[in-house]
Every structure is written in structure tokens, then in C-alpha cells.
Design a protein around this motif. Structure first.
Motif, PDB file in Angstrom:
ATOM      1  N   SER A  37       0.829  -1.211   0.000  1.00 34.11           N
ATOM      2  CA  SER A  37       0.000   0.000   0.000  1.00 34.11           C
ATOM      3  C   SER A  37       0.856   1.250   0.000  1.00 34.11           C
ATOM      4  N   ASN A  38       2.160   1.088  -0.174  1.00 40.64           N
ATOM      5  CA  ASN A  38       3.096   2.220  -0.149  1.00 40.64           C
ATOM      6  C   ASN A  38       2.993   3.045   1.129  1.00 40.64           C
ATOM      7  N   LYS A  74      -1.929  -3.625  -8.138  1.00 41.51           N
ATOM      8  CA  LYS A  74      -1.610  -2.246  -7.788  1.00 41.51           C
ATOM      9  C   LYS A  74      -1.555  -1.342  -9.019  1.00 41.51           C
ATOM     10  N   SER A  78      -3.721   1.919  -9.477  1.00 45.62           N
ATOM     11  CA  SER A  78      -3.054   3.168  -9.779  1.00 45.62           C
ATOM     12  C   SER A  78      -3.629   3.831 -11.037  1.00 45.62           C
ATOM     13  N   CYS A  92      -8.575  10.881 -10.909  1.00 51.93           N
ATOM     14  CA  CYS A  92      -7.978  12.183 -10.569  1.00 51.93           C
ATOM     15  C   CYS A  92      -8.163  13.185 -11.713  1.00 51.93           C
ATOM     16  N   ALA A 106     -13.174   0.407  -6.991  1.00 52.70           N
ATOM     17  CA  ALA A 106     -13.756   0.041  -5.699  1.00 52.70           C
ATOM     18  C   ALA A 106     -13.666  -1.466  -5.460  1.00 52.70           C
ATOM     19  N   GLY A 120     -10.068  -2.364  -4.932  1.00 53.43           N
ATOM     20  CA  GLY A 120      -9.639  -1.869  -3.624  1.00 53.43           C
ATOM     21  C   GLY A 120     -10.161  -2.744  -2.508  1.00 53.43           C
ATOM     22  N   THR A 177      -7.844  -4.932   0.073  1.00 54.61           N
ATOM     23  CA  THR A 177      -7.982  -4.781   1.517  1.00 54.61           C
ATOM     24  C   THR A 177      -8.222  -6.136   2.182  1.00 54.61           C
ATOM     25  N   LEU A 230     -11.835  12.429   0.754  1.00 58.78           N
ATOM     26  CA  LEU A 230     -11.173  12.516  -0.549  1.00 58.78           C
ATOM     27  C   LEU A 230      -9.778  13.132  -0.404  1.00 58.78           C
ATOM     28  N   LEU A 259      -6.336  11.205  -1.338  1.00 56.42           N
ATOM     29  CA  LEU A 259      -5.463  11.633  -2.431  1.00 56.42           C
ATOM     30  C   LEU A 259      -4.103  12.135  -1.963  1.00 56.42           C
ATOM     31  N   PHE A 261      -2.333   9.909  -4.581  1.00 51.81           N
ATOM     32  CA  PHE A 261      -1.760  10.464  -5.807  1.00 51.81           C
ATOM     33  C   PHE A 261      -0.288  10.076  -5.943  1.00 51.81           C
ATOM     34  N   SER A 312       0.288   6.287  -6.431  1.00 50.03           N
ATOM     35  CA  SER A 312       0.002   5.673  -7.728  1.00 50.03           C
ATOM     36  C   SER A 312       1.234   5.715  -8.638  1.00 50.03           C
ATOM     37  N   SER A 334       3.484   2.923  -7.502  1.00 49.92           N
ATOM     38  CA  SER A 334       2.968   1.632  -7.977  1.00 49.92           C
ATOM     39  C   SER A 334       3.351   1.370  -9.428  1.00 49.92           C
TER      40      SER A 334
HETATM   41  C1  HEM Z   1     -12.912  10.166  -6.927  1.00 55.82           C
HETATM   42  C2  HEM Z   1     -12.679   9.113  -6.318  1.00 55.82           C
HETATM   43  C3  HEM Z   1     -11.356   8.411  -6.127  1.00 55.82           C
HETATM   44  C4  HEM Z   1     -10.097   8.753  -6.542  1.00 55.82           C
HETATM   45  C5  HEM Z   1      -9.675   9.969  -7.345  1.00 55.82           C
HETATM   46  C6  HEM Z   1      -9.198   7.712  -6.077  1.00 55.82           C
HETATM   47  C7  HEM Z   1      -7.838   7.684  -6.293  1.00 55.82           C
HETATM   48  C8  HEM Z   1      -6.967   6.743  -5.799  1.00 55.82           C
HETATM   49  C9  HEM Z   1      -5.558   6.701  -6.046  1.00 55.82           C
HETATM   50  C10 HEM Z   1      -4.779   7.665  -6.921  1.00 55.82           C
HETATM   51  C11 HEM Z   1      -5.062   5.626  -5.363  1.00 55.82           C
HETATM   52  C12 HEM Z   1      -3.614   5.196  -5.285  1.00 55.82           C
HETATM   53  C13 HEM Z   1      -3.331   3.961  -6.077  1.00 55.82           C
HETATM   54  C14 HEM Z   1      -2.019   3.328  -5.709  1.00 55.82           C
HETATM   55  O1  HEM Z   1      -1.664   3.284  -4.524  1.00 55.82           O
HETATM   56  O2  HEM Z   1      -1.339   2.853  -6.591  1.00 55.82           O
HETATM   57  C15 HEM Z   1      -6.145   5.011  -4.679  1.00 55.82           C
HETATM   58  C16 HEM Z   1      -6.025   3.912  -3.866  1.00 55.82           C
HETATM   59  C17 HEM Z   1      -7.085   3.280  -3.254  1.00 55.82           C
HETATM   60  N1  HEM Z   1      -8.425   3.557  -3.435  1.00 55.82           N
HETATM   61 FE1  HEM Z   1      -9.149   5.165  -4.402  1.00 55.82          FE
HETATM   62  N2  HEM Z   1      -9.912   6.770  -5.391  1.00 55.82           N
HETATM   63  C18 HEM Z   1     -11.236   7.156  -5.411  1.00 55.82           C
HETATM   64  C19 HEM Z   1     -12.302   6.468  -4.886  1.00 55.82           C
HETATM   65  C20 HEM Z   1     -12.209   5.268  -4.215  1.00 55.82           C
HETATM   66  C21 HEM Z   1     -13.324   4.480  -3.796  1.00 55.82           C
HETATM   67  C22 HEM Z   1     -14.787   4.821  -4.045  1.00 55.82           C
HETATM   68  C23 HEM Z   1     -12.788   3.384  -3.157  1.00 55.82           C
HETATM   69  C24 HEM Z   1     -13.448   2.208  -2.509  1.00 55.82           C
HETATM   70  C25 HEM Z   1     -14.547   1.924  -2.105  1.00 55.82           C
HETATM   71  C26 HEM Z   1     -11.371   3.491  -3.176  1.00 55.82           C
HETATM   72  C27 HEM Z   1     -10.506   2.585  -2.608  1.00 55.82           C
HETATM   73  C28 HEM Z   1      -9.139   2.646  -2.682  1.00 55.82           C
HETATM   74  C29 HEM Z   1      -8.243   1.778  -1.976  1.00 55.82           C
HETATM   75  C30 HEM Z   1      -8.625   0.648  -1.048  1.00 55.82           C
HETATM   76  C31 HEM Z   1      -6.952   2.183  -2.335  1.00 55.82           C
HETATM   77  C32 HEM Z   1      -5.652   1.696  -1.775  1.00 55.82           C
HETATM   78  C33 HEM Z   1      -5.166   0.424  -2.268  1.00 55.82           C
HETATM   79  C34 HEM Z   1      -3.935   0.066  -1.509  1.00 55.82           C
HETATM   80  O3  HEM Z   1      -3.930   0.048  -0.276  1.00 55.82           O
HETATM   81  O4  HEM Z   1      -2.952  -0.207  -2.132  1.00 55.82           O
HETATM   82  N3  HEM Z   1     -11.037   4.640  -3.840  1.00 55.82           N
HETATM   83  N4  HEM Z   1      -7.305   5.692  -4.967  1.00 55.82           N
END
Ligand code: HEM
Ligand code: SF4
Ligand code: FES
Lengths: 251, 265
Positions: free
Chosen positions: A219-220, B15, B19, B26, B76, B79, B83, B211, B215, B219, B222, B225
Motif C-alpha cells: 500500500s506504499n 496495484k 493506480s 484524478c 472500488a 480496492g 484490503t 477525498l 489523495l 496520488f 500511484s 505503484s
Molecule cells: C474520486 C474518487 C477516487 C479517486 C480519485 C481515487 C484515487 C486513488 C488513487 C490515486 C489511489 C492510489 C493507487 C495506488 O496506490 O497505486 C487510490 C487507492 C485506493 N483507493 Fe481510491 N480513489 C477514489 C475512490 C475510491 C473508492 C470509491 C474506493 C473504494 C470503495 C477506493 C478505494 C481505494 C483503496 C482501497 C486504495 C488503496 C489500495 C492500496 O492500499 O494499495 N477509492 N485511490
């Protein structure tokens, strides 16, 4: 002696892999601040033996920070409170008299507890065996420095090769991810010309083995870098991701 | 195809999916926040209402929006899987509480933050998107100065014939002066009314806080990753993550419900 410390230890005790474990409390009396953490454990164990009880099992070997065997999760941190230090190189002066110290084994599904503080880390060996090597035909001794290597790459490879395979990165990671360890091993070869021949297969095989062993995803959070006794950098993880993508997409 | 699925079934592949979908979301945020800035215009919502027509009828945008829904779902689900796998990788947790110094709070709670964002998104879509697409948002008629294009007062409501389409026509006002009439559905008013509700405003603020944290970590994460990391630009990525995606964008979004909540109507 004056200046010596009295400590309370909360130690995880578990008879065998499948037995139910629990914390036991022990008093460590008259401990010199100059003792290493493992010497303190030795004192406690001698008292236990004298009292006819089972000593606390823990892993150790070199006691000089190079073998990677010692593995204790001390007060919520892998290898205890200091940065860049293994448990065997940690000294009791990092604690204060009267303190309660909680000592646990590494916790990861891929590192099952064998007994007390000893965990099975052969998952790391299987990852290493999957691709962490170079194949060379033996012959006469080659000239030193026959293969030119840039100073930067040599330094980077050396820093990655400093990983002692202790598993603290896995223990510290909330996901029990092995990415830091595997990336250090992938990097040390990827940076050198000798590693180039098996570059693609290496990263694919090592990552595949890592996944099979049941470590979590990255998860970094970078807890691994903060807790690694050899201060291996997470930039290695970025390099491994790059190597992996390169091998998958461009082969 | 098979090998693509195999790739996505590796820890690094998962990942990469996270990402890429995250980064696509984004870019969507930038478009969405820029467009919605028209809510702050002093034109009784005309620009915003016209923009809403454009966003829901222009074919390339429609295609991208379906891609977007798919992306949110993928992000989602993926993710959620991550998890779950990460939890399974440590079945017995530590007794001592972990020292918090070694990693940021956001990075450890991406799943929870994502879940809050998802709940927010569902409410948000139901409130505006669904209403606009399938509900009965009434038509209104704006009167504009022919030359300057200035909006001459609040729009008047029209009884919907059911077959009405957004359109413009020339007419003359009560004094016989030529004016331009713009007939369009009044989403602006739906927004205005919705944000009189305290609980909804609070939900929006919570959503934006989640949010922001998501981010600030997400951000820059990603890029890591994807293996894109080098000392020469690492701090730039970090800076954009914190200042643009962690602060500026959530703050602008949050300003919208707050603006309407305190606006004297
Ligand atoms: C506008 C909405 C969203 C944006 C812009 C966004 C953006 C991002 C970005 C840029 C990452 C990083 C990816 C990486 O680590 O490589 C991330 C990770 C993640 N997102 Fe989102 N996300 C959004 C909504 C959501 C929603 C709705 C969920 C889940 C229900 C979610 C769950 C996750 C999880 C669990 C991670 C982390 C995964 C990990 O631990 O490695 N995100 N998100
Ligand atoms: S990367 Fe660091 S913490 Fe992980 S095994 Fe190697 S030396 Fe230990
Ligand atoms: S016992 Fe060898 S590193 Fe600690």
C-alpha cells in the motif's frame, strides 16, 4: 550495581505452531544498561532454567547485525525503538528502569510462529531460490574489474545487497507485504551487468513466489523503510515494479 | 486476454490497476471541479445549466462518462479485494499498539477512506445525476440582452410539455425591445435547494475530507505503484498530491455546498 535496571517483560509464549499462545509476564532484575537486548533475554532465560521452567525460544545467530536471524517485535516496533538497528545490536540503555516491554514474534500468515518468538521464515528462502541468483559457468578466475560498472550502479547495488533477510519489513507492514525484501533482492541484480541475463525471468519468478507465499500487497505506507535495520529504500520497490512491468509488457 | 487477467492477478498487477484507475479518477476530478465552478457565477445558474446539457448530450463526453462509471466500479472492487487480501496476510494481530511514526494515517486507511468516498458518491449521484437523467427537473426560461448576453433577472418556470428540449429563440420584451430567450432545465435550482439541508452539507464536507486524505496518499502512491520514481521529480509529484489533490480540489468542491447553504435566496 547502581544504575542497573529492573524491567517487566510481557512475552508471547507459544508451545508449538498449532498451540494456543498467550502473553506471559516476567521480571528482569538488575539488568546492566550496557547489555544487548538478547543478553537481557539470556539473563531472563537463565533465571527460568534455574527455576525449572521452559526458557523463551528466540532466533539469533551472529549477534552483530549481519545474519538477519534475530527477530523481535518490541513495544510495537520491529527490532525495537532505534532506527537502523537489529534486535541484537539494540542495548538496554534505550529503555528506562521500571518500564514494561512487550515482546512479540513477527506476525504474518506467511511467517507462522514455530515456538514463542521464533517464526518460520523459509518463505524468504523459497523466494530467493525462485530467482535470486545468477547462473555462471565456472572456469578460470576472471580478471577483477573486467566488466565495467558505473560507480552509481555499484553503490546502489551494494546498498540493496545490504538486506539481511530479517523480515522486519514484513513484520512492520500493516499488510505483511514482502515487497521491500523482494525488491532489494531484485534490485541488487538488476543494477549489475551480471544480473542482466536472467533479468526478466528473475523478477517474474520472485514476484510469483512472493504471491504464492501469502504475503500482502503493497500500500506504499513505507513502514518497511522506516523499520528496516539496514535502511533499504522503498525506491527499490519502484524499481521492482518497473522491472516487473518491463518483463510483462515488453517481452 | 488470458495473460492480461494473469497480470492482474499478481500483487503488482493489482496495484497497477488501482493506480491507473485512481489516476483516471484524478483527471476526472479536475474536469468536474472546473466545470462546477460555474455554480459560483452570478448569472442565476444559466452557464451551469447550459454546461449540464452539454455534459449529458455531447457524445464523446457520454462515452467518457460510461468509462468513468466503469472505472469507479473497478477501482472500488479491486480496492476491496486488496484490503481483504491484506487483512488475510496477518491473521493474528500484534498485542502492543504499533508505533504510528513509521507511516502516515491516510496510507493505512485507504480502504476506509475509499468506502466513505463511495457512500458519498452514491448519495451524490442519486441527488443530482439520477434526478437530472430520470427525474423531473423543470424547464426554465432565461431572458438575455441581445448584445451583451447579460442575464436579465431570475428565470421563469415553464410548465413542462414533456417534449421540451433545451433551445434558444429571439423574442421581444414587454417594451418591444429584442431579447434572447434560453430555455433549459434548471439543475442549478435543484443544487440550490438540496444544499439547504444541513445533513447533506455535512455529508459533503465529510466526503471531501475523506477525498483529501485519500489523495494526499493516493496520488503519489500511484506513481510509486507504476515504478515512476526518481529524486529529480519525486517532490514535484508529492507537492501536486498534497497541494492540488489534497487541498485545492477538495476545498473548491467543499465550497459549493457551503456557498449555497449560506446564500440568501
Ligand atoms: C474520486 C474518487 C477516487 C479517486 C480519485 C481515487 C484515487 C486513488 C488513487 C490515486 C489511489 C492510489 C493507487 C495506488 O496506490 O497505486 C487510490 C487507492 C485506493 N483507493 Fe481510491 N480513489 C477514489 C475512490 C475510491 C473508492 C470509491 C474506493 C473504494 C470503495 C477506493 C478505494 C481505494 C483503496 C482501497 C486504495 C488503496 C489500495 C492500496 O492500499 O494499495 N477509492 N485511490
Ligand atoms: S529489506 Fe530490511 S527489513 Fe526487509 S528483510 Fe531486508 S533487511 Fe530486513
Ligand atoms: S543475530 Fe544476526 S543480525 Fe541479529
Amino acid at each position: 550495581m547502581s544504575g542497573n535496571m529492573n524491567l517487566t517483560l510481557k512475552v508471547w509464549r507459544q508451545k508449538s505452531q498449532n498451540a494456543q499462545g498467550a502473553f506471559e509476564t516476567y521480571e528482569a532484575k538488575n539488568i546492566s544498561p550496557d547489555m544487548s537486548f538478547l543478553e537481557m533475554m539470556d539473563v531472563v532465560n537463565e533465571d527460568l532454567i534455574k527455576a525449572g521452567k521452559e526458557p523463551i525460544a528466540f532466533d539469533h545467530d551472529c549477534r552483530e547485525g549481519i545474519c538477519g536471524m534475530c527477530s523481535m517485535y518490541i513495544n510495537g516496533r520491529a527490532h525495537g525503538p532505534l532506527k537502523g538497528v537489529t534486535t541484537c545490536q539494540l542495548h538496554m540503555r534505550s529503555f528506562s528502569s521500571g518500564e514494561t516491554i512487550t515482546i512479540e514474534p513477527w506476525r504474518a500468515s506467511a511467517f507462522p510462529v514455530l515456538r514463542d518468538l521464533v517464526v518460520d521464515r523459509t518463505a524468504f528462502e523459497r523466494i530467493q531460490q525462485a530467482g535470486g541468483y545468477v547462473s555462471v559457468n565456472t572456469g578460470s578466475v576472471p580478471d577483477a574489474n573486467a566488466i565495467p560498472i558505473s560507480k552509481e550502479n555499484a553503490d546502489e547495488a551494494f546498498l540493496s545487497a545490504a538486506c539481511i533477510g530479517c523480515g522486519a519489513c514484513v513484520a512492520a507492514c500493516k499488510n505483511s507485504s514482502a515487497m521491500l525484501f523482494v525488491s532489494a533482492k531484485v534490485s541488487q541484480y538488476a543494477l549489475l551487468p551480471q544480473g542482466n541475463v536472467e533479468r526478466k525471468e528473475r523478477v517474474l519468478k520472485m514476484v510469483s513466489q512472493m504471491d504464492q507465499e501469502g504475503f500482502g500487497n503493497c500500500s506504499n505506507t513505507e513502514a518497511c523503510e522506516a523499520e528496516c535495520p539496514k535502511e533499504i529504500k522503498v525506491t527499490n520497490i519502484a524499481r521492482m515494479n518497473r522491472e516487473f512491468l518491463r518483463a510483462k509488457l515488453f517481452s | 486476454m488470458n495473460s492480461a487477467f494473469k497480470f492482474l492477478d499478481t500483487s503488482i498487477g493489482r496495484k497497477v490497476l488501482m493506480s491507473l484507475t485512481g489516476l483516471f479518477l484524478c483527471t476526472f476530478l479536475i474536469v468536474h471541479v472546473s466545470g462546477n465552478m460555474q455554480l459560483f457565477k452570478n448569472d442565476y445558474g444559466l452557464a451551469f445549466n447550459q454546461y449540464s446539457v452539454f455534459m449529458t448530450t455531447f457524445t464523446p463526453i457520454k462515452v467518457v462518462s460510461y468509462l468513468l462509471y466503469l472505472t469507479i466500479i473497478l477501482h472500488a472492487i479491486s480496492g476491496f479485494r486488496l484490503t481483504m487480501q491484506n487483512r488475510a496476510a496477518r491473521k493474528i494481530s500484534y498485542g502492543a499498539t504499533k508505533d504510528p511514526r513509521s507511516s502516515s494515517w491516510a496510507s493505512k486507511n485507504m480502504g476506509i477512506l475509499g468506502t466513505i468516498i463511495l457512500l458519498f458518491l452514491v448519495t451524490h449521484m442519486a441527488n443530482f445525476w439520477f434526478k437530472y437523467k430520470f427525474g423531473d427537473v423543470p424547464y426554465v426560461q432565461y431572458m438575455l440582452d441581445v448584445n451583451s448576453g447579460e442575464v436579465l433577472g431570475a428565470p421563469v418556470g415553464l410548465t413542462d410539455s414533456g417534449h421540451m428540449k433545451p433551445h434558444e429563440l429571439m423574442a421581444s420584451d414587454a417594451n418591444g425591445q429584442p431579447v434572447k430567450l434560453v430555455i433549459v432545465r434548471d439543475l442549478y435550482n435543484v443544487v440550490k435547494i438540496a444544499f439547504q439541508e444541513t445533513w447533506l452539507v455535512v455529508l459533503y464536507l465529510l466526503g471531501m475530507i475523506a477525498l483529501a486524505y485519500h489523495l494526499v496518499h493516493g496520488f503519489q502512491s500511484s506513481f510509486q505503484s507504476l515504478g515512476i520514481r526518481h529524486p529529480s521529480y519525486a517532490s514535484l509529484i508529492q507537492g501536486i498530491g498534497v497541494w492540488v489533490f489534497g487541498i485545492l480540489i477538495p476545498l473548491l468542491f467543499a465550497a459549493m455546498p457551503v456557498y449555497f447553504y449560506f446564500m440568501k435566496s
